[in-house]
Motif scaffolding. Structure first.
Motif, short mmCIF file in Angstrom:
data_model
loop_
_atom_site.label_atom_id
_atom_site.label_comp_id
_atom_site.label_asym_id
_atom_site.label_seq_id
_atom_site.Cartn_x
_atom_site.Cartn_y
_atom_site.Cartn_z
N ASN A 1 0.81 -1.21 0.00
CA ASN A 1 0.00 0.00 0.00
C ASN A 1 0.84 1.27 0.00
OD1 ASN A 1 0.98 -0.41 2.63
ND2 ASN A 1 -0.70 0.77 3.53
N LEU A 2 2.13 1.12 -0.28
CA LEU A 2 3.05 2.26 -0.16
C LEU A 2 2.72 3.36 -1.17
CD1 LEU A 2 5.61 3.24 1.33
CD2 LEU A 2 6.94 2.23 -0.52
N SER A 3 2.61 2.99 -2.42
CA SER A 3 2.28 3.94 -3.47
C SER A 3 1.92 3.16 -4.72
CB SER A 3 3.45 4.89 -3.76
OG SER A 3 4.55 4.17 -4.26
N PRO A 4 1.14 3.73 -5.61
CA PRO A 4 0.83 3.03 -6.86
C PRO A 4 2.06 2.97 -7.75
CG PRO A 4 -0.02 5.26 -6.94
CD PRO A 4 0.51 5.06 -5.55
N LEU A 5 2.21 1.87 -8.46
CA LEU A 5 3.30 1.78 -9.43
C LEU A 5 3.04 2.69 -10.62
CD1 LEU A 5 4.21 -2.02 -9.59
CD2 LEU A 5 5.50 -0.17 -8.53
N LEU A 6 1.84 2.64 -11.15
CA LEU A 6 1.47 3.41 -12.33
C LEU A 6 0.26 4.28 -12.03
CD1 LEU A 6 1.84 0.64 -15.08
CD2 LEU A 6 3.52 2.37 -14.42
N ILE A 7 0.30 5.52 -12.49
CA ILE A 7 -0.79 6.47 -12.31
C ILE A 7 -1.28 6.90 -13.69
CG2 ILE A 7 -1.40 8.76 -11.42
CD1 ILE A 7 0.85 8.41 -9.36
N PRO A 8 -2.59 6.80 -13.95
CA PRO A 8 -3.11 7.27 -15.26
C PRO A 8 -2.71 8.73 -15.49
CG PRO A 8 -4.79 6.03 -14.09
CD PRO A 8 -3.66 6.23 -13.11
N ILE A 9 -2.17 8.99 -16.66
CA ILE A 9 -1.64 10.33 -16.91
C ILE A 9 -2.73 11.38 -16.98
CG2 ILE A 9 -1.70 10.20 -19.45
CD1 ILE A 9 1.13 11.50 -19.40
N ASN A 10 -3.97 10.92 -17.26
CA ASN A 10 -5.06 11.89 -17.35
C ASN A 10 -5.46 12.45 -15.99
OD1 ASN A 10 -6.42 9.74 -16.20
ND2 ASN A 10 -7.63 9.27 -18.04
N LEU A 11 -4.92 11.88 -14.91
CA LEU A 11 -5.18 12.44 -13.58
C LEU A 11 -4.30 13.63 -13.28
CD1 LEU A 11 -5.59 9.22 -11.37
CD2 LEU A 11 -7.35 10.59 -12.52
N LEU A 12 -3.26 13.83 -14.08
CA LEU A 12 -2.38 14.98 -13.88
C LEU A 12 -3.02 16.19 -14.54
CD1 LEU A 12 -0.44 12.59 -13.28
CD2 LEU A 12 1.39 13.94 -14.31
N LYS A 13 -3.60 17.07 -13.75
CA LYS A 13 -4.32 18.23 -14.29
C LYS A 13 -3.39 19.38 -14.64
CE LYS A 13 -8.09 15.96 -13.54
NZ LYS A 13 -8.76 15.30 -14.70
N ASP A 14 -2.22 19.39 -14.05
CA ASP A 14 -1.28 20.49 -14.27
C ASP A 14 -0.61 20.30 -15.62
OD1 ASP A 14 0.76 22.32 -14.30
OD2 ASP A 14 1.46 21.91 -12.27
N PRO A 15 -0.82 21.19 -16.59
CA PRO A 15 -0.19 21.04 -17.92
C PRO A 15 1.33 20.98 -17.84
CG PRO A 15 -1.90 22.74 -17.95
CD PRO A 15 -1.68 22.38 -16.51
N GLY A 16 1.91 21.67 -16.86
CA GLY A 16 3.35 21.63 -16.72
C GLY A 16 3.86 20.25 -16.40
N LEU A 17 3.12 19.52 -15.58
CA LEU A 17 3.51 18.15 -15.26
C LEU A 17 3.33 17.24 -16.45
CD1 LEU A 17 2.06 17.63 -11.65
CD2 LEU A 17 4.40 18.17 -12.31
N ILE A 18 2.23 17.42 -17.17
CA ILE A 18 1.93 16.54 -18.31
C ILE A 18 2.96 16.73 -19.41
CG2 ILE A 18 0.24 15.99 -20.09
CD1 ILE A 18 -1.94 16.88 -18.15
#
Length: 1007
Positions: free
Chosen positions: A398-415
């Motif tokens: 339960n430490l952290s997810p291995l993969l995160i859907p990229i569409n959850l990143l709302k910040d355009p700078g991160l994407i």
């Protein structure tokens, strides 16, 4: 690096260039006028004029092989300047000029005495003897015989289960790993292919090991590589492919189960839970895998189901009376279980190249020259910290997810700046845990470990019969250089840490923080540079003579020098010794062998720098006596006895212990504050320090019974190693602090039995052979540096050397009344569900004084069983190995689960108030819990097991072809079956690549 590269390529090309020197004689022949062909038609007979069937006839310098028929007849054609080689098992081979053979109608072979045949030659240190006249316990394995039914190429693998007295592959009689000697020089054999090897000799008695000097105190495994033979040309090709299958992986709990049990552990320790029921429920329902992750690592996302392996090996040998050659080329690839970088398989490649040449310079000097080159590549992921296996075994689900859907990143700078996985995901992680297992394998670059080995051996042998008959001399020099380095592409990856947005719900409740940076590099760095350099020199003067057909004398005088230099090690390992061995046999009945070695070592002062080691071996061949000479039951029987005292510097802790040793630590000011000194004494020297003594007595026999159908040998041994070098910290007062000199003090012993049995027979088209090897060894601590305990059971002296001291567990405390009615345990606060220990001294307190021997880490009995069944062209080989008498301590993090460690399936049967009587695991604890997790019988299991280590089915079709001399197709399986009550534990690897089964399909062809 340039020097290594030059030496490596010199060795590589010498393997091929040296072969050109094998043909000067042939070149001279080609200048002669053409010689007419001769036809030889003859019968091969023994000394009673009985025909010898299936004898081998080699003509045209071994290029053509002919077999005699049932009546011993053969017909061959060759040029008149050729020679013919005739061989038959049990007879002396004969080499005849064609001009002589063409005039004969019968060719007689001389029958050799039992164990005096050519195939009975055994390589011993700096020489070779027939098995008949060796008075010590020696086992020889010939690779060509092994590979007829067992095609494994790892030298160490084929030793396991085949040699009496051998524990595993290298541990002789439980004394530790033997010295491995390849072609006269101590060097590892793990990069050799078995096809390159002529013979592996395991020297079990001290008498037979001593000529390898002070470093041979734990036994010697002698590996001799192949050489060409005159007028016997061979060429073999072996190719195989196969796959591995993981036997088991660790089993860890899911996130929801982990959180529930961790809460339980905190409650047990009087702490509040950290996970809410909502968190646990959402995790179990996979409501939001990003916010409530549940990560498993032993899946196809990371692991290959059946990694493959392949190998191709080619060898050729031949020669004439002037020059002989042997060449071997081998390639081997093994894929690992990990997928990395675009799902490429982790893999290891090894290329072997060997050329051995012998050349007769004149009628009394022969030259040998070997060139060996080995190149290995281990390619896999580059790790930022722990490797995948450690991450998988320690990273909480339960430490952290291995993969995160990229569409959850709302910040355009991160994407815009994110390195995505398949365009759909980014990596999960946190500031505290930035290493993502997926990123470590796929986005962190790669590592390519490269090892280059170059070896050059040269030797000179001289026949000194002009001085006296039987006198010869040999000299050799070897140079090895091993270079290891890694090329890495140090890419980097960023991870994204989910952060809850206060007051938001659903997917909008998450925002992300980028940790680290993405970096894709096209260049590579060189890291982990390492090297080793070996130099070996030896010279021998040998005398072999028979007097009056009664007295056989063999004597060897030896000078030997060896040095191993390692990277970042200031003091090289050195060995200098002089030896003398004489073997005398009277009337082929009575054998005496005397060995003496004068060895030098820089580990001791000048007064003690050299030490003399003597040994004697005796043998009596009873089957040659009149009362047994015609016995139909006992065909061969030899008694043997050995005694030796060897001085060794093996396992001396540090160099120069006879001198005061200083280091840079602390400082003081002197000379009115104008100077300071940071040097202090940290180990006072002991100029009287002397060699470690190794004394051994052995008595045994070897026999052949019932018309040579049963081979039986047994040996009793008693070994004592004394004057071991230790610091007597329990002898000197405390005010000495750490300034305690090293002394010769401790002593350890071993005694046991080696047993070997083999029986076999053949009838018609059916053959069988059954072999059993048993080794029993019991070690004991005879004199130990320890305090004098009030309770005798705490003393190490008199106990097994590998004894494990700990507490005797009496189960788990059931309730508070059980705790109050038991002796007080002093390892922290005790609760129901904690482990209960026995109060051995009955003082009402369980503490450090209540430890005793609870088991031993080494096995007492090692077993090997092999079975060969052959029906016409089909042969089945089965090899089983096993051990008994050891206990294994389950103390890794997979079993000792406490604090914030990852929870394995082992904790499911824990103690709870509702599982008081049936629990097999203590109560859970979120602290270290000093009471439960200590060495005790609770965590100890019997480590007895038996497994089928290897099975092979070989089919040899009757190929009537001028192309093939022999053809074999085989199917091999390794580690297929394992028998033990504890096999789930014994076959489990937690923080490393899994144990595996393997299946291989291959073909061997001889031309």
């Amino acid at each position: 690096m340039t020097l290594m590269k030059n030496i490596f390529f010199l060795s590589a090309i010498s393997c091929l260039v040296l072969l050109l020197t094998a043909f000067p004689a042939q070149g001279q022949k080609n200048k002669k006028p053409a010689i007419s062909l001769a036809t030889i038609s003859a019968t091969v007979v023994d000394d009673e004029r009985k025909p010898i069937s299936n004898a081998s006839i080699f003509v045209k310098e071994g290029a053509s092989l002919i077999k005699t028929d049932a009546e011993g007849n053969f017909t061959a054609k060759a040029t008149m300047d050729d020679q013919i080689l005739i061989e038959a098992p049990g007879f002396q081979s004969i080499l005849l000029p064609i001009s002589e053979a063409s005039k004969s109608t019968e060719i007689e072979l001389t029958r050799l005495p039992f164990f005096m045949r050519e195939s009975d030659g055994i390589h011993v240190p700096f020489g070779e003897f027939k098995k008949y006249r060796i008075p010590v316990a020696v086992t020889a394995l010939n690779s060509e015989e092994l590979m007829e039914f067992d095609t494994r190429q790892n030298v160490y693998d084929v030793l396991n289960g085949r040699v009496p007295g051998l524990f595993g592959s290298l541990n002789i009689r439980g004394g530790g790993d033997a010295l491995v000697v390849v072609d006269g020089i101590p060097r590892p054999a793990n990069t050799l292919n078995l096809m390159e090897v002529d013979q592996i000799t395991v020297l079990r008695d001290l008498t037979s090991q001593m000529l390898y000097g002070a470093k041979a105190g734990q036994g010697v495994v002698l590996v001799t590589t192949k050489r060409g033979r005159s007028y016997k040309r061979t060429m073999n090709i072996t190719a195989e492919t196969g796959f591995q299958s993981a036997i088991s992986y660790p089993e860890f709990l899911s996130s929801a189960n982990y959180m529930e049990l961790y809460n339980e552990a905190r409650i047990n320790d009087g702490e509040a839970p950290v996970y809410s029921q909502a968190q646990i429920a959402n995790t179990r329902a996979s409501t939001n895998p990003v916010l409530y992750p549940d990560q498993q690592y032993y899946t196809s996302d990371f692991l290959a189901d059946n990694p493959r392996f392949q190998s191709v090996l080619v060898e050729g040998a031949g020669g004439n009376n002037v020059a002989q050659y042997y060449v071997n080329i081998g390639w081997n690839r093994v894929n690992g279980f990990l997928k990395y970088r675009d799902n490429e398989a982790q893999h290891s490649d090894r290329l072997n190249l060997r050329g051995n040449v012998d050349y007769q310079l004149n009628n009394w000097i022969n030259l040998s020259l070997d060139g060996i080159a080995q190149l290995s590549f281990d390619k896999g992921p580059r790790y930022s910290g722990s490797d995948f296996w450690n991450l998988a075994a320690t990273r909480l689900p339960n430490l952290s997810p291995l993969l995160i859907p990229i569409n959850l990143l709302k910040d355009p700078g991160l994407i815009n700046n994110a390195t995505s996985v398949n365009g759909d995901f980014v990596l999960g992680g946190s500031t505290e845990f930035p290493n993502n297992p997926y990123g470590e394998l796929q986005l962190n670059g790669f590592s390519n470990a490269i090892q280059r080995v170059a070896q050059i051996n040269s030797g000179l042998s001289m026949d000194l019969k002009k001085i006296t008959s039987g006198l010869t001399a040999k000299a050799g020099i070897s140079f090895d250089l091993t270079n290891l380095y890694s090329t890495v592409q140090p890419d980097q990856y960023a991870v994204y840490q989910p952060v809850l947005v206060p007051g938001a719900t659903g997917l909008d409740s998450l925002m992300f923080t980028k940790v680290g940076a993405d970096l894709n590099r096209n260049d590579q760095d060189i890291t982990s540079v390492d090297f080793s350099r070996r130099i070996g020199l030896f010279a021998t003067l040998d005398y072999n003579r028979n007097f009056a057909d009664r007295h056989d004398v063999s004597a060897t005088l030896l000078g030997y020098r060896y040095q191993l230099s390692l990277n970042n090690v200031l003091q090289p390992q050195k060995d200098l010794h002089f030896g003398f061995r004489t073997n005398y046999m009277l009337d082929q009945k009575y054998i005496v062998e005397l060995t003496t070695v004068l060895a030098g070592s820089p580990a001791f002062s000048k007064e003690n720098r050299f030490a003399l080691s003597p040994a004697i071996g005796l043998a009596w061949v009873l089957s040659r006596e009149d009362f047994l000479v015609n016995n139909q039951t006992i065909n061969f029987f030899k008694l043997r006895a050995n005694f030796g005292v060897s001085k060794t510097d093996l396992n001396v802790p540090v160099s120069y212990l006879f001198q005061d040793l200083y280091n840079e630590s602390g400082s003081y000011v002197y000379n009115n504050g104008t100077a300071n000194n940071a040097i202090q004494l940290f180990a006072p020297g002991n100029p009287n320090l002397d060699w470690i003594k190794n004394r051994e007595i052995s008595i045994g026999f070897e026999s052949m019974l019932f018309s040579n159908k049963i081979w039986l040998e047994a040996q009793y041994f008693n070994n004592k190693q004394s004057d071991l070098i230790v610091r007597r910290s329990n002898f000197y007062p405390d005010y000495y602090g750490g300034l305690i000199p090293y002394e010769n003090y401790e002593a350890y012993g071993r005694n046991g039995i080696d047993l070997g049995l083999s029986l076999g027979d053949k009838s018609g088209g059916f053959e069988y052979q059954l072999g059993v090897n048993i080794a029993y060894s019991e070690p004991k601590a005879l004199k130990v540096n320890e305090p004098t305990y009030a309770d005798a059971y705490r003393q190490r002296e008199g106990q097994p050397t590998d004894a494990r001291f700990g507490w005797v567990a009496e189960g788990l405390f059931k309730d508070q009344a059980d705790i109050e009615g038991h002796a007080t345990q002093t390892f922290g606060a005790i609760q129901p569900g904690d482990i209960k220990y026995k109060d051995l001294n009955n003082d009402g307190i369980v503490d450090e004084n209540d430890q005793q021997v609870i088991g031993n880490s080494g096995d007492r009995v090692n077993l090997g069983i092999h079975l060969n069944l052959k029906i016409k062209n089909l042969e089945l080989f089965v090899l089983g190995t096993g051990q008994m008498g050891a206990e294994r301590l389950l103390n890794s993090s997979y079993f000792w689960v406490f604090g914030d460690r990852k929870y394995s399936q082992r904790v499911l049967d824990r103690w709870t108030p509702s599982n008081v009587n049936g629990a097999s695991y203590p109560r859970l604890s979120a602290t270290e819990n000093a009471n439960n997790f200590r060495t005790s019988t609770f965590w100890q299991i019997k480590d007895d097991w038996f497994k089928i280590a290897n099975m092979q089915l070989t089919f040899s079709p009757n190929v009537k072809s001028q192309t093939f001399k022999d053809l074999r197709v085989y199917l091999r399986g390794s580690n297929l079956f394992f028998f033990s009550k504890q096999k789930e534990v014994q076959q489990l690897n937690v923080t490393s690549s899994p144990q595996a089964k393997s299946i291989a399909l291959g073909v061997n062809a001889s031309f």
